[in-house]
Design an enzyme around this catalytic site. Structure first.
Site, short mmCIF file in Angstrom:
data_model
loop_
_atom_site.label_atom_id
_atom_site.label_comp_id
_atom_site.label_asym_id
_atom_site.label_seq_id
_atom_site.Cartn_x
_atom_site.Cartn_y
_atom_site.Cartn_z
N CYS A 16 69.52 -5.12 -39.17
CA CYS A 16 69.35 -6.47 -39.69
C CYS A 16 68.66 -6.42 -41.05
CB CYS A 16 68.54 -7.33 -38.72
SG CYS A 16 66.85 -6.73 -38.51
N CYS A 19 65.37 -4.62 -41.47
CA CYS A 19 65.43 -3.16 -41.63
C CYS A 19 65.54 -2.79 -43.11
CB CYS A 19 66.63 -2.58 -40.88
SG CYS A 19 66.56 -2.80 -39.09
N CYS A 83 80.16 41.70 -50.19
CA CYS A 83 79.17 42.22 -49.25
C CYS A 83 78.20 41.12 -48.86
CB CYS A 83 78.41 43.40 -49.85
SG CYS A 83 77.35 42.94 -51.23
N CYS A 86 76.39 39.06 -51.52
CA CYS A 86 77.16 37.96 -52.12
C CYS A 86 76.97 36.68 -51.32
CB CYS A 86 78.66 38.31 -52.16
SG CYS A 86 79.07 39.75 -53.15
N ASP A 498 72.71 19.74 -11.83
CA ASP A 498 72.82 18.42 -11.20
C ASP A 498 73.71 18.58 -9.96
OD1 ASP A 498 72.69 15.52 -11.05
OD2 ASP A 498 74.80 15.58 -11.61
N ASP A 697 77.09 16.59 -15.71
CA ASP A 697 78.36 15.98 -16.10
C ASP A 697 78.26 14.48 -16.35
OD1 ASP A 697 77.96 15.18 -13.44
OD2 ASP A 697 80.12 14.97 -13.12
N ASP A 701 72.63 12.61 -17.26
CA ASP A 701 72.23 14.01 -17.48
C ASP A 701 71.98 14.31 -18.95
OD1 ASP A 701 72.54 14.64 -14.76
OD2 ASP A 701 74.68 15.02 -15.02
#
Length: 805
Positions: A16, A19, A83, A86, A498, A697, A701
């Site tokens: 808003c 902010c 190398c 670089c 879990d 999953d 979690d």
């Protein structure tokens, strides 16, 4: 008057006008800063007096206020690196550029990933900076163009190598005349002619070896040193000393010139040979990406206006109806709207057995339809498909750096100047003390030191193994999102899983429904089913499915409310219905004494029992069981065999949780844990000094996955969990967890082997060369072999077998 700089920053997190006003007010209070923050554009125009504030100060202030500065991430192909020095120089140079928050340059992939603030620095600025450093950066979008460039580069290396071999062989042959014993080999007079040797060596030195001079000049111009500097110095010393000897011979200064033309030419030839082998081997490390790209379907059959049309897969749009016949690849991610078949998903999930698909089931693009015709509706196309996401994750992981590589980068950055200093000191020692006045001998020793000490192998030791390891994981259905996660996984002590959807199938079924008033059982079930329809809990669908089987009437409830960690409540006919745990009824002061024995019995069988109260009285309970996956017990045994402790975490009551844990073979259980407290349990284990992996999953979690040292998301889970995790297990099979840990350990072992051999060559080779026991051409061969051996060792990972259950 102080000079001003202006930037246009993208600002994230504003909701808003308050902010934008807050950010603007705080920034304008900073000394020498003028800010104008635009909420609509989500940007800030910043003007800063150079001596009073920096971009980092501005970014830090915005982030401290709780907002963010929008950044872009772009991947480039970097050309011209030879190398590790670089790569380190480009990374360092880019990191100093204002507006770049992170730069990661990978020698093995010859690529770089740069993260930068929008509006401060542009892609062109980054490419210009790389060019000023002496290299070339190309946007890495056209994969075919990149492959064509690499093929062209290898062909050019092959062409120059052939020319170099042809020109160097006569010079190599002349070495037979310099052997301390009679070799018996006839040496043509022409080969021994100093001017003939001069012509051959000059072509090799300045045509074949010209890129080394260019690279060395760039390095010196940028006040650094790399492999090109060592090669240019070593071969030039041998070549120009020989030229000086030739001039002295021609002017009568010496009767027999001391020539080293063969040394410079053979060194360049051997280094080119090593670089060619290295380029070919590095090409093999990217085979995992090529295999994934080859999986993509090229065409699709789309049904439009009742007609089946064959179109390129790039033209498929979301919502298109696609026809997939037996044996064909499913073109994009979608949902089955007609037909039934089994689908081979092994290339994505690593699961060997085909999966049955029918109406309503989701299918993954590039998997193979086995035996039935399917009609699917396209849901995700192009870069949004699962396979495109996998390719992106693997590419980013292969381009990332593991923490162990930092040590190699630090060593590479200071290595070349130290080697040059050692070569100069040893040269002086030989010239003054070891072999006084013998310039050619002192020069030979110094050249051997310069050549043997190339840091190529050190720069390739880690990234090549990371590339092969992440590719191997992708083939097995294990996606590491970065090299740092591949490294960290090896040191895990604890796997915290879990329960629902991870250890268990996540598809519970109602096993028991008990009503205290048996005559009112169907009515109570109808009330419970009507309430659960508004719930998102995994157990809710099991109750709804059970109510359909029992053919109960449909009722309408009001004022539904989910109480996390306790249960749910609703209102029917002005009376309150509660479904949930003991804690819920205890909180509402409702006695359930008459049904507690039945509840305990069901829980001891591993079932989740939920109490039902209506109108302030206990009315019954419903028991649901979620069976553990067939592979869970085996996977947990395998994890224990790898030396890890396995914990289970669940919101279930202690008795149910322990029954399921016992069946799965888990001794450590966190039960009755509220969703918001899972991350606290992870931190509790970490506070004991343990390295913890969280496997989950669900949406709830995500905080625990973020808190853990390594977050592992089951690929069948929610997008939030997958996004938060560090490792994605493409299937729901827990066997992928021990495989991921085994792959991490084997990859890190491979990296340590590479680093050992890379450092061993230099630690042993430099002293041997300093003692005068190493001919320059042997040093060149050893240097070339070191790079090839490191890449070849990394490629061994492609053949390793991961832990099988």
């Amino acid at each position: 008057m102080a000079q001003k700089k202006e930037w246009q920053l993208g600002i994230t997190g504003m909701t808003c006008a308050a902010c934008s006003s807050r950010i603007e007010k705080v920034l304008n209070k900073m000394d020498g800063v003028e800010a104008n923050v635009n909420l609509a554009l989500e940007s800030a125009k910043i003007s800063v007096e150079e001596d009073k504030a920096t971009l980092n100060d501005i970014v830090a202030k915005v982030e401290k206020l709780g907002y963010g500065v929008r950044t872009e991430k772009t991947e480039f192909a970097i050309r011209g690196m030879t190398c590790a020095a670089c790569a380190a120089r480009i990374e360092k140079g880019l990191s100093r550029l204002t507006g770049i928050s992170k730069a990661s340059i990978n020698l093995a992939t010859e690529s770089g990933v740069v993260q930068y603030e929008q509006g401060v620095v542009s892609v062109d600025d980054i490419m210009d900076k790389v060019k000023k450093l002496g290299y070339e950066a190309v946007l890495k979008k056209d994969k075919k163009g990149q492959e064509d460039y690499k093929k062209k580069e290898i062909r050019e290396k092959e062409r120059k190598l052939i020319i170099s071999i042809i020109l160097s062989l006569p010079l190599l042959y002349t070495m037979a005349a310099h052997l301390p014993f009679d070799s018996g080999l006839p040496v043509p007079e022409l080969f021994m002619n100093p001017w003939f040797q001069f012509v051959l060596a000059t072509i090799v030195q300045f045509y074949i070896g010209w890129p080394f001079y260019v690279g060395a000049a760039r390095a010196v111009q940028n006040k650094s040193a790399n492999m090109d500097v060592l090669v240019a110095m070593g071969t030039s010393a041998a070549y120009f000393y020989s030229v000086a000897e030739l001039v002295r011979y021609q002017t009568g200064g010496v009767s027999r010139p001391d020539l080293y033309f063969e040394t410079s030419a053979i060194l360049i030839t051997l280094i080119l040979l090593g670089k060619l082998f290295e380029a070919r081997a590095k090409g093999r490390t990217t085979e995992a990406i090529k295999k994934l790209l080859d999986l993509q379907a090229k065409e699709a059959t789309v049904i439009r206006d009742g007609e089946a049309l064959r179109i390129p897969v790039e033209e498929v749009q979301v919502g298109d109806l696609l026809l997939v016949k037996p044996g064909e690849k499913i073109p994009v991610d979608g949902v089955v709207v007609e037909g039934k078949s089994s689908v081979d998903e092994s290339m994505i999930t690593g699961e060997s057995l085909p999966v049955e698909k029918t109406v309503g089931d989701r299918v993954i693009g590039s998997t193979i339809n086995k035996n039935g015709t399917l009609q699917i509706e396209a849901e995700k196309v192009g870069k949004n498909t699962a396979l495109a996401g996998i390719i992106k994750i693997v590419e980013e992981a292969q381009g990332s750096k593991a923490p162990i590589q930092r040590m190699a980068d630090v060593i590479s950055g200071i290595f070349v100047p130290i080697v040059i200093a050692i070569a100069v000191i040893v040269f002086a020692i030989w010239l003054i003390f070891a072999s006084p006045g013998d310039l050619s001998r002192a020069l030979e020793v110094a050249i051997a030191i310069l050549v043997i000490a190339c840091p190529c192998a050190l720069g390739l030791a880690t990234p090549t193994s990371i590339m092969v390891g992440t590719g191997k994981g992708a083939e097995a259905g294990i996606l590491f999102k970065g090299g740092e996660y591949l490294e960290s996984t090896q040191s895990l002590n604890v796997i915290l899983m879990d329960k629902t959807g991870t250890i268990t199938n996540g598809k519970p079924e109602v096993t028991d429904f008990i009503a205290l008033d048996e005559g009112n059982k169907k009515r109570l079930l109808a009330l419970v089913a009507a309430t659960e329809k508004s719930s998102e809990h995994p157990l809710a669908q099991a109750i709804i499915d059970y109510s359909k089987e029992q053919a109960v009437e449909k009722l309408m409830i009001r004022s539904f409310e989910a109480i996390p960690g306790y249960g749910i409540q609703a209102e029917y006919d002005g009376k309150r219905l509660l479904i949930g745990t003991r804690r819920l009824l205890d909180r509402e002061a409702i006695s359930y004494r008459e049904i507690v024995d039945q509840m305990i019995k069901l829980e001891s069988e591993g079932k989740t029992a939920m109490l039902i109260a209506f109108d302030g009285k206990i009315s019954g309970l419903v028991a649901v069981a979620d069976r553990i996956k067939h592979s869970s017990s085996l996977a947990i045994r395998q994890l224990k065999a790898l030396g890890l402790d396995v914990y289970m975490i669940t919101g279930d009551n202690k008795r149910t949780a322990e029954a399921i844990a016992d069946e799965a073979g888990i001794k450590h259980v966190f039960s009755e844990v509220l969703p918001g407290d899972k991350a606290d349990k992870v931190k509790m284990l970490q506070d004991k000094g343990l390295k913890v992996a969280m496997v989950g999953d669900g949406i709830n979690d995500a905080p625990a996955l973020a808190q853990a040292d390594i977050g592992m998301a089951i690929g069948t889970g929610t997008d939030v969990a997958i996004e938060t995790a560090d490792i994605m297990l493409m299937s729901g099979d827990l066997a992928h967890i021990p495989k991921a840990i085994d792959l991490s350990r084997k990859t890190m072992k491979n990296i340590r082997q590479n680093l050992f051999w890379a450092l061993f060559y230099n630690a042993i080779g430099i002293p041997i060369a300093a003692l005068g026991l190493l001919a320059p051409w042997v040093a060149g061969a050893a240097m070339a072999f070191s790079s090839v051996s490191v890449v070849t060792n990394a490629l061994r990972l492609k053949r390793v077998k991961l832990k099988e259950l």
